[in-house]
Design a protein around this motif. Structure first.
Motif, PDB file in Angstrom:
ATOM      1  N   THR A   1      -2.210   3.175 -28.186  1.00 41.28           N
ATOM      2  CA  THR A   1      -1.149   3.415 -29.285  1.00 41.28           C
ATOM      3  C   THR A   1      -0.359   1.811 -29.127  1.00 41.28           C
ATOM      4  OG1 THR A   1      -1.063   5.694 -28.422  1.00 41.28           O
ATOM      5  CG2 THR A   1       0.918   4.717 -29.136  1.00 41.28           C
ATOM      6  N   HIS A   2      -0.230   1.523 -30.338  1.00 40.41           N
ATOM      7  CA  HIS A   2       0.777   0.311 -30.527  1.00 40.41           C
ATOM      8  C   HIS A   2       1.809   0.592 -31.293  1.00 40.41           C
ATOM      9  CE1 HIS A   2      -2.641  -1.976 -28.466  1.00 40.41           C
ATOM     10  NE2 HIS A   2      -3.366  -1.390 -29.254  1.00 40.41           N
ATOM     11  N   GLN A   3       1.719   1.292 -32.542  1.00 40.13           N
ATOM     12  CA  GLN A   3       2.861   1.314 -33.349  1.00 40.13           C
ATOM     13  C   GLN A   3       3.915   2.116 -32.813  1.00 40.13           C
ATOM     14  OE1 GLN A   3       1.905   0.791 -37.617  1.00 40.13           O
ATOM     15  NE2 GLN A   3      -0.132   1.677 -36.925  1.00 40.13           N
ATOM     16  N   PHE A   4       3.519   3.171 -31.803  1.00 35.62           N
ATOM     17  CA  PHE A   4       4.642   4.005 -31.200  1.00 35.62           C
ATOM     18  C   PHE A   4       4.565   3.835 -29.907  1.00 35.62           C
ATOM     19  CE2 PHE A   4       4.209   5.678 -35.610  1.00 35.62           C
ATOM     20  CZ  PHE A   4       5.441   5.967 -35.929  1.00 35.62           C
ATOM     21  N   SER A   5       4.683   2.690 -29.390  1.00 33.54           N
ATOM     22  CA  SER A   5       4.648   2.476 -27.876  1.00 33.54           C
ATOM     23  C   SER A   5       5.781   1.650 -27.369  1.00 33.54           C
ATOM     24  CB  SER A   5       3.333   1.728 -27.481  1.00 33.54           C
ATOM     25  OG  SER A   5       3.633   1.272 -26.288  1.00 33.54           O
ATOM     26  N   SER A   6       6.445   2.191 -26.386  1.00 35.72           N
ATOM     27  CA  SER A   6       7.791   1.325 -25.825  1.00 35.72           C
ATOM     28  C   SER A   6       7.396   0.548 -24.880  1.00 35.72           C
ATOM     29  CB  SER A   6       8.751   2.517 -25.358  1.00 35.72           C
ATOM     30  OG  SER A   6       8.057   2.954 -24.317  1.00 35.72           O
ATOM     31  N   THR A   7       6.123   0.511 -24.414  1.00 36.58           N
ATOM     32  CA  THR A   7       5.923  -0.410 -23.286  1.00 36.58           C
ATOM     33  C   THR A   7       4.907  -1.330 -23.688  1.00 36.58           C
ATOM     34  OG1 THR A   7       3.915   1.064 -22.549  1.00 36.58           O
ATOM     35  CG2 THR A   7       5.956   1.628 -21.258  1.00 36.58           C
ATOM     36  N   GLY A   8       4.286  -1.324 -24.696  1.00 35.71           N
ATOM     37  CA  GLY A   8       2.980  -2.123 -25.145  1.00 35.71           C
ATOM     38  C   GLY A   8       2.191  -2.305 -24.213  1.00 35.71           C
ATOM     39  N   GLU A   9       1.744  -1.524 -23.394  1.00 37.74           N
ATOM     40  CA  GLU A   9       0.621  -2.017 -22.435  1.00 37.74           C
ATOM     41  C   GLU A   9      -0.111  -0.404 -21.773  1.00 37.74           C
ATOM     42  OE1 GLU A   9       3.088  -2.609 -18.205  1.00 37.74           O
ATOM     43  OE2 GLU A   9       2.701  -4.351 -19.604  1.00 37.74           O
ATOM     44  N   ALA A  10      -1.270  -0.859 -21.447  1.00 36.12           N
ATOM     45  CA  ALA A  10      -1.882   0.377 -20.842  1.00 36.12           C
ATOM     46  C   ALA A  10      -1.230   0.773 -19.458  1.00 36.12           C
ATOM     47  CB  ALA A  10      -3.244  -0.008 -20.475  1.00 36.12           C
ATOM     48  N   VAL A  11      -1.173   2.141 -19.283  1.00 40.45           N
ATOM     49  CA  VAL A  11      -0.868   2.921 -17.976  1.00 40.45           C
ATOM     50  C   VAL A  11      -2.075   3.605 -17.361  1.00 40.45           C
ATOM     51  CG1 VAL A  11       0.543   4.479 -17.047  1.00 40.45           C
ATOM     52  CG2 VAL A  11       1.384   3.228 -19.020  1.00 40.45           C
ATOM     53  N   GLY A  12      -2.244   3.056 -16.118  1.00 41.24           N
ATOM     54  CA  GLY A  12      -3.569   3.708 -15.611  1.00 41.24           C
ATOM     55  C   GLY A  12      -3.414   5.093 -15.106  1.00 41.24           C
ATOM     56  N   GLU A  13      -4.685   5.682 -14.837  1.00 37.81           N
ATOM     57  CA  GLU A  13      -4.651   7.115 -14.633  1.00 37.81           C
ATOM     58  C   GLU A  13      -3.862   7.417 -13.300  1.00 37.81           C
ATOM     59  OE1 GLU A  13      -8.204   9.921 -14.636  1.00 37.81           O
ATOM     60  OE2 GLU A  13      -8.713   8.456 -16.145  1.00 37.81           O
ATOM     61  N   ALA A  14      -4.355   6.485 -12.237  1.00 40.82           N
ATOM     62  CA  ALA A  14      -3.470   6.501 -10.972  1.00 40.82           C
ATOM     63  C   ALA A  14      -2.052   6.580 -10.933  1.00 40.82           C
ATOM     64  CB  ALA A  14      -4.136   5.411 -10.191  1.00 40.82           C
ATOM     65  N   ALA A  15      -1.431   5.585 -11.904  1.00 40.03           N
ATOM     66  CA  ALA A  15      -0.089   5.550 -12.085  1.00 40.03           C
ATOM     67  C   ALA A  15       0.531   6.776 -12.775  1.00 40.03           C
ATOM     68  CB  ALA A  15       0.232   4.263 -12.991  1.00 40.03           C
ATOM     69  N   PHE A  16      -0.189   7.305 -13.740  1.00 42.79           N
ATOM     70  CA  PHE A  16       0.066   8.626 -14.217  1.00 42.79           C
ATOM     71  C   PHE A  16       0.151   9.826 -13.335  1.00 42.79           C
ATOM     72  CE2 PHE A  16      -0.604   7.290 -18.806  1.00 42.79           C
ATOM     73  CZ  PHE A  16       0.710   7.627 -19.135  1.00 42.79           C
ATOM     74  N   ALA A  17      -1.015   9.672 -12.461  1.00 39.90           N
ATOM     75  CA  ALA A  17      -1.170  10.711 -11.206  1.00 39.90           C
ATOM     76  C   ALA A  17       0.114  10.571 -10.343  1.00 39.90           C
ATOM     77  CB  ALA A  17      -2.491  10.509 -10.362  1.00 39.90           C
ATOM     78  N   SER A  18       0.557   9.501  -9.965  1.00 37.61           N
ATOM     79  CA  SER A  18       1.500   9.475  -8.767  1.00 37.61           C
ATOM     80  C   SER A  18       2.779   9.738  -9.879  1.00 37.61           C
ATOM     81  CB  SER A  18       2.009   7.741  -8.662  1.00 37.61           C
ATOM     82  OG  SER A  18       0.687   7.151  -8.171  1.00 37.61           O
ATOM     83  N   LEU A  19       3.013   9.435 -11.042  1.00 37.33           N
ATOM     84  CA  LEU A  19       4.086  10.067 -11.391  1.00 37.33           C
ATOM     85  C   LEU A  19       4.455  11.292 -11.474  1.00 37.33           C
ATOM     86  CD1 LEU A  19       4.184   7.291 -14.274  1.00 37.33           C
ATOM     87  CD2 LEU A  19       6.110   7.458 -12.629  1.00 37.33           C
TER      88      LEU A  19
END
Lengths: 372, 91
Positions: free
Chosen positions: A197-215
Motif C-alpha cells: 500500500t502506497h497511496q493510502f499509507s501513513s507510514t510509507g514503509e513495511a511493517v513486519g509480521e513480528a511487529a504486528f504480533a507484538s502490537l
C-alpha cells in the motif's frame, strides 16, 4: 516489486493475429498462458494492451481461462494504454511489466515510460524467476487478487451505468465494511498490506509480521482491521490501523489522545468510501474511549496524497509546531494559504507531519454500511 | 493578477476532464472541490493535484500540507496563480 503484467495479444499471448483470422481465431500461446497462470497465482495482476477491438480481450479471456484485471483495446499508443491501466489499478510505472513481440512497440513504451519493465515474449520465463516477480508471502488475498480485480471491473461497469449518487450505488451494491480487532491469522495479510500500500499509507514503509504480533499482545495498542464485501464479491481484509490508546494529547496537557501509529488501505478498495468510513470510525471510537484528540503522524510523499486528502476531509489538521523557531513578525501575512512548515526544528524526521483531529467538534458520520 | 483568469479556465477544463462532466466549466468560484461540490474523491483529488503539478509546475501537495488550497475552485486557482507569479522572472 512487479504488481501487474500487461500483455500484448497478437503473436504474443495469442499464436497469431486476431483480425487476420476471422474464421478461426488464434489459440493462446500455451507457454505464455502457463506463465501467466503461474504469475497470477503469486498475486500478480494480469492485464491486456492490444491494438484490436474489445472483442479480442474477451477472446483472450476465453482461450487463457483468465479474467484480466484491466483490458485496453484500441489503436492508441501502447504507452497510453499502459498509462490508462496504471491509473485504473492505482499502480506506479515501476510496478508494471509489459510484454510485446513487436520491437517498435517495446521501444515506444521504454521511451515514454522508462520505469516500466519491458520484455520480449522469449524473456518472460526467465524474468518470472527474478525477485521482482517473487513476492515473499502469498496470502489468500493474493491468490484471489485477479478474481477480485475482475469483480472490480464488473462493479465499475455497473457504476458507470448507474444513475444515482455514489452512496446510492454503494447501497445498491449491498456494500458492507466490517471493522474488528485483528487476530493472529491476519498477520501475513497485515504485513502484505503494509508492503503493497502506497497511496493510502501513513507510514510509507513495511511493517513486519513480528511487529504486528507484538502490537497484538500490547495492552496499550489496538490493531484494527477493515473487511469489505458487496454483491460482486468479498474483498477480504482491505484496511488496517494501529492505535496507541494511552498517548498524552500534548506535552503538559491533561487531555488524552489516541495516536494512530499506522493507517493503511488497499488500492483495491479505492473509490468506495472505505478510508472515510475508517477515519470516521476512529474518531468516534476515540471519543467513546475518552480521548480528546486523535493524532496521526503521516509521512509526506508524492504517492500518499489521496490519504492526505481523506485526512483533511475528515477534519484532521497538521499541528502547529510548538518547538519550531518562531517566524519573524510580518512574514506570515504575506504568504499564500497554508505554507509548508519547512526547516522544522523539533527533532522530527523530515517529511513527517503530525495530523490532529479535535474530538470536541462535530465528527464525520459513520455510514450505515459499516458494522463495528 | 493578470494570469489568474487563464489559470482558472485551465483548472476548470482539467476538472471537467477528470469528472467527465461539463458542470465545472460554469460552476461558481466558491464551489467546493471535494464532496458536496465538484464531488472529487480522494483519488481524483490526487489526480487533480498531479495534473496541476505537471501543467503549472506547482506542487500543491508538497507546499500546502493542510491542502487548504483545495477548498474551492477559486482558492486553488488563486494558489496556483500566486505561485506562478512568484516564480515568473522579474516578478
Amino acid at each position: 516489486m512487479i504488481k501487474c503484467v500487461i500483455w500484448d495479444l497478437d503473436d504474443t499471448l495469442l499464436t497469431g493475429v486476431y483480425l487476420e483470422s476471422p474464421g478461426r481465431r488464434p489459440p493462446a500461446n500455451p507457454e505464455l498462458a502457463g506463465l501467466l497462470a503461474d504469475l497470477a497465482g503469486r498475486g500478480i495482476l494480469q492485464a491486456i494492451a492490444s491494438r484490436n477491438p474489445p472483442e479480442a480481450a474477451e477472446h483472450a479471456e476465453r482461450v487463457t481461462g483468465h479474467a484480466f484485471a484491466a483490458t485496453e483495446c484500441g489503436w492508441e499508443a501502447k504507452s497510453a494504454a499502459i498509462t490508462s491501466i496504471m491509473t485504473d489499478l492505482g499502480l506506479a510505472a515501476d510496478e508494471v511489466a509489459f510484454v510485446d513481440d513487436d520491437a517498435l512497440e517495446r521501444a515506444e513504451v521504454s521511451f515514454s515510460l522508462p520505469d516500466v519493465l519491458v520484455l520480449a515474449p522469449r524473456d518472460v520465463a526467465d524474468a518470472a524467476s527474478w525477485p521482482a516477480f517473487s513476492p515473499p508471502v502469498v496470502t489468500d488475498e493474493a491468490r484471489r487478487r485477479g478474481e477480485l480485480y475482475a469483480q472490480r471491473r464488473a462493479r465499475q461497469d455497473e457504476a458507470r451505468a448507474f444513475g444515482g449518487s455514489r452512496d446510492e450505488f454503494l447501497r445498491y451494491c449491498e456494500q458492507r465494511l466490517t471493522i474488528a480487532p485483528a487476530s493472529r491469522p491476519d498477520l501475513p495479510r497485515l504485513h502484505e498490506l503494509s508492503v503493497r500500500t502506497h497511496q493510502f499509507s501513513s507510514t510509507g514503509e513495511a511493517v513486519g509480521e513480528a511487529a504486528f504480533a507484538s502490537l497484538l499482545e500490547s495492552a496499550d495498542h489496538r490493531v484494527i482491521t477493515a473487511r469489505l464485501s458487496d454483491r460482486f464479491g468479498d474483498d477480504g481484509l482491505v484496511g488496517c490501523c494501529v492505535i496507541a490508546t494511552s498517548a498524552p494529547a500534548a506535552e503538559g496537557a491533561a487531555a488524552r489522545a489516541w495516536e494512530i501509529q499506522a493507517l493503511m488501505m488497499s488500492c483495491r478498495a479505492m473509490g468506495r468510501g472505505v478510508i472515510d468510513a475508517l477515519l470516521a470510525w476512529i474518531c468516534r471510537a476515540a471519543r467513546e474511549g475518552g480521548a480528546d484528540q486523535a493524532r496521526l503522524p503521516c509521512v509526506i510523499n508524492p504517492r500518499n496524497v489521496p490519504l492526505r486528502i481523506a485526512l483533511t476531509g475528515a477534519g484532521f489538521r497538521v499541528e502547529d509546531q510548538p518547538t519550531r523557531v518562531p517566524a519573524p513578525r510580518g512574514v506570515q501575512g504575506g504568504r499564500p494559504p497554508g505554507p509548508a512548515p519547512r526547516g522544522v526544528q523539533g527533532g522530527r524526521p523530515p517529511g513527517l507531519a503530525r495530523y490532529v483531529r479535535r474530538l470536541d467538534q462535530a465528527l464525520p458520520e459513520l455510514p450505515g454500511w459499516v458494522s463495528a | 493578477m493578470t494570469g489568474q483568469p487563464d489559470v482558472t479556465g485551465q483548472l476548470r477544463r482539467i476538472l471537467a476532464e477528470l469528472t467527465d462532466d461539463s458542470a465545472p466549466l460554469e460552476a461558481p468560484l466558491d464551489t467546493a472541490l471535494l464532496r458536496d461540490g465538484i464531488g472529487l474523491d480522494s483519488l481524483r483529488g490526487a489526480a487533480l493535484l498531479a495534473r496541476v503539478h505537471s501543467q503549472f509546475g506547482v506542487d500543491v501537495a508538497g507546499e500546502d500540507l493542510n491542502l487548504d488550497a483545495m477548498a474551492t475552485i477559486g482558492t486553488l486557482a488563486a494558489f496556483i496563480a500566486h505561485r506562478v507569479a512568484v516564480r515568473a522572472p522579474g516578478g
